[in-house]
Write a protein that holds these residues in place. Sequence first.
Motif, PDB file in Angstrom:
ATOM      1  N   HIS A  70       6.597  -5.611   5.973  1.00 11.06           N
ATOM      2  CA  HIS A  70       5.525  -4.903   5.099  1.00 11.06           C
ATOM      3  C   HIS A  70       4.247  -5.498   5.260  1.00 11.06           C
ATOM      4  N   HIS A  74       5.173   3.734   3.039  1.00  6.71           N
ATOM      5  CA  HIS A  74       4.338   2.525   2.877  1.00  6.71           C
ATOM      6  C   HIS A  74       4.186   1.962   4.408  1.00  6.71           C
ATOM      7  N   PRO A  75       3.072   1.208   4.779  1.00  2.00           N
ATOM      8  CA  PRO A  75       3.064   0.608   6.206  1.00  2.00           C
ATOM      9  C   PRO A  75       3.893  -0.576   6.515  1.00  2.00           C
ATOM     10  N   TYR A  80      -0.342  -5.060  -0.212  1.00  2.00           N
ATOM     11  CA  TYR A  80      -1.497  -4.352  -0.538  1.00  2.00           C
ATOM     12  C   TYR A  80      -2.929  -5.359  -0.299  1.00  2.00           C
ATOM     13  N   ASN A  81      -3.803  -4.712   0.115  1.00  2.00           N
ATOM     14  CA  ASN A  81      -5.068  -5.342   0.632  1.00  2.00           C
ATOM     15  C   ASN A  81      -5.074  -6.231   1.680  1.00  2.00           C
ATOM     16  N   GLU A 127      -3.834   6.179   5.692  1.00  2.00           N
ATOM     17  CA  GLU A 127      -4.824   5.733   4.748  1.00  2.00           C
ATOM     18  C   GLU A 127      -4.167   5.400   3.612  1.00  2.00           C
ATOM     19  N   THR A 128      -4.840   4.413   2.592  1.00  2.00           N
ATOM     20  CA  THR A 128      -4.232   3.965   1.433  1.00  2.00           C
ATOM     21  C   THR A 128      -4.453   4.985   0.448  1.00  2.00           C
ATOM     22  N   SER A 133      -0.997   1.962  -4.492  1.00  2.00           N
ATOM     23  CA  SER A 133      -0.215   0.908  -4.406  1.00  2.00           C
ATOM     24  C   SER A 133       1.299   1.263  -5.124  1.00  2.00           C
ATOM     25  N   PRO A 141       0.877  -1.060   0.083  1.00  2.00           N
ATOM     26  CA  PRO A 141       0.132   0.045   0.032  1.00  2.00           C
ATOM     27  C   PRO A 141       0.995   1.213  -0.058  1.00  2.00           C
ATOM     28  N   TRP A 142       0.318   2.300  -0.717  1.00  2.00           N
ATOM     29  CA  TRP A 142       1.059   3.478  -0.749  1.00  2.00           C
ATOM     30  C   TRP A 142      -0.027   4.373   0.178  1.00  2.00           C
ATOM     31  N   VAL A 143       0.651   4.936   1.383  1.00  2.00           N
ATOM     32  CA  VAL A 143      -0.323   5.497   2.408  1.00  2.00           C
ATOM     33  C   VAL A 143       0.080   7.034   2.692  1.00  2.00           C
ATOM     34  N   ASN A 144      -0.638   7.798   3.068  1.00  2.00           N
ATOM     35  CA  ASN A 144      -0.741   9.058   3.340  1.00  2.00           C
ATOM     36  C   ASN A 144      -0.385   9.174   4.623  1.00  2.00           C
TER      37      ASN A 144
END
Length: 168
Positions: free
Chosen positions: A71, A34-35, A74-75, A16-17, A20, A9-12
């Motif tokens: 990591h 990324h988380p 994603y999803n 929040e996602t 990707s 995921p690419w997050v702020n």
Amino acid sequence: MDNMCEMLPWVNEKGETIGSISRREAHGGSFKLHPVVHLHLFNGNGELFLQKRPEWKDVQPGKWDTSTGGHISYNEDMRDALFREVSEELGITNFEPNFVGSYIFESKVEREFIYAFKTVYNGTVTPSAEELAGGRFWTVEEIVGAVGKGVLTPNFESEFQRFFLCKH
């Protein structure tokens, strides 16, 4: 070896996602946030298990690091990612994670949104020969003595000081 094509995921800055990115992009200097999940595994004596990062890792090879870190795919749910990483890296599936906090860490090549957890565990720890170069329990005194000497990852040093040093 890590799968550089794995999608993350690419997050702020709120976690929040927003899209990707590939692991290659995340570690390649894009600084796209990324988380990541971290678990600090303590034993009943207050010692903290640290993993030894293998030399083939693209970030901080050969250094001692957080008990488990990885990591979130994603999803993937954060809790699922934590249990997956702990199982893969330490062979542990039965533990109760306690959330200690989240923060953003920036290194020379990446930015991570870190969700940190801790647990107390007195069972057998079996470091993965494929994922790690070993691991052992350290006393707080040993960790404090190693800070700033290039033995520990900067991320671990920062997180340890933030959440565990002088905490009661």
